[in-house]
Write a protein that holds these residues in place. Structure first.
Motif: not given
Length: 403
Positions: A257-274
């Protein structure tokens, strides 16, 4: 046959209780089925038309559903774009081909049906646009009044037009989506209105059928399933549904499962990458992709589980990358989508460039809404029509043809 269960503390609740989060710990709820008691075969499903209600045995509705014949959306092989990326097995499932033009119809056919089943007299939601359009249409079909709260000036006009035309009471809130959601949740809890945002676990049951259809149309489980992420309900729902198919023995593995967000609205991405334990809300989300301009995803907790349990990932794309992919899908594949929809394919392009994708993977990107949802963005990035005099000479001139 089913009950509500907290995904955090495991507390169970009867299906007739009007609750949206766990009264004991405040975490999200899910619909748990007694899958051992479900008597259905893959052959029985295959004899039915492909649609949301093809899979009715693992949906919670027991009455005749409120339906506009949603689901059965096309799965396209992206031959030209796939060749450019070096991905021979790249597909797009076009949810913009649902009745109101977005994937939200899958959730609303179930959500509004449950409102009728539970005896609710009115329904409401906060929305970045597509939810409001869908709720208004299905509430009209079900004969139930609908209230929608929108962030003022932040919703594409195509979506506002739909909500207005279908008769919802549309209220524009001077604030962002997250504030609108807080307000509508309070309204529903205090005044007995049925909340149909994605915090409602029943609504997500309809959205899980995206994954069912993708498997049926592809003829197998894709290696990777990619979705744009706003409130994170879709990625959570699809993961849940595919786990149910696995338990039933209809599939033998899960996609990444892969989630894509916009760079200006990416709280999920930050949680995964961090590697964070929870999603940290973003106070001021901003992106041209209005459908995913959400800083505090309600289903973030479920989305983290979906991505991590399947070895998936999350990535962000800029507005420029989103709009470039929107144009590429339209001009190279003939597929018209709104900006947020293009984020999923734009995200795959970025992951390929970063070397994070196996090029032999079979990848299904969900494109979530129709091009005409946001015509203003389209017009801003395309050249205007060429205006000419009504003569053959003028026509041939602009086409660079001789008479």
């Amino acid at each position: 046959m089913y009950h509500l269960a907290c995904i955090h503390c495991g507390a169970e609740y009867a299906p007739g209780e009007i609750i949206y989060t766990c009264p004991k710990c405040g975490h999200l709820l899910t619909v748990d089925y007694d899958l051992d008691a479900i008597n259905v075969s893959r052959e029985a499903w295959n004899r039915r038309p492909i649609s949301v209600w093809r899979y009715r045995e693992i949906l919670p509705v027991t009455i005749p559903p409120v339906t506009l014949q949603e689901g059965g959306t096309p799965l396209y092989h992206l031959e030209r774009l796939g060749a450019e990326m070096g991905l021979p097995h790249l597909y797009a499932k076009h949810e913009g081909m649902n009745p109101t033009g977005s994937f939200k119809d899958r959730g609303m056919t179930v959500g509004v049906s449950m409102a009728v089943q539970l005896g609710m007299k009115s329904v409401a939601c906060a929305s970045t646009g597509n939810t409001s359009a869908s709720l208004a249409a299905y509430a009209a079909k079900g004969g139930i009044p609908a209230v929608v709260l929108l962030p003022a000036g932040k919703v594409a006009l195509g979506k506002v037009a739909q909500a207005l035309m279908h008769g919802a009471k549309v209220i524009a809130v001077r604030g962002n989506f997250d504030r609108s959601l807080e307000m509508v949740r309070d309204l529903c809890l205090k005044h007995g209105i049925y909340l149909l945002n994605s915090v409602n676990p029943y609504r997500l049951e309809g959205q899980k059928t995206i994954g069912f259809e993708a498997v049926d149309q592809l003829g197998d489980v894709p290696d990777r399933l990619v979705l744009p992420v706003g409130n994170a309900g879709n990625i959570s729902a699809v993961y849940k549904g595919l786990r149910e198919l696995e338990t039933l023995g209809f599939i033998d593995r899960l996609p990444m499962m892969t989630g894509i967000q916009a760079a200006g609205s990416q709280p999920l991405v930050q949680a995964i990458q961090g590697s964070l334990p929870a999603v940290v809300p973003e106070a001021n989300p901003e992106t041209v992709a209005t459908a995913i301009r959400i800083g505090a995803p309600v289903n973030g907790e479920k989305a983290l589980i979906a991505i991590r349990k399947t070895g998936g990932t999350a990535a962000s794309v800029t507005d420029e990358e989103i709009l470039a992919m929107q144009r590429d899908l339209a001009q190279k594949e003939g597929i018209g989508v709104e900006p947020a929809s293009a984020a999923s394919v734009a995200g795959i392009r970025k992951l390929v460039e970063e070397g994070r994708i196996d090029r032999d993977e079979r990848i299904v990107c969900v494109v979530t809404g129709h091009l005409l949802k946001d015509p203003e963005t389209v017009i801003r990035q395309c050249p205007p029509p060429i205006e000419i005099d009504a003569t053959e000479q003028a026509l041939l001139s602009v086409l660079h043809l001789s008479s």
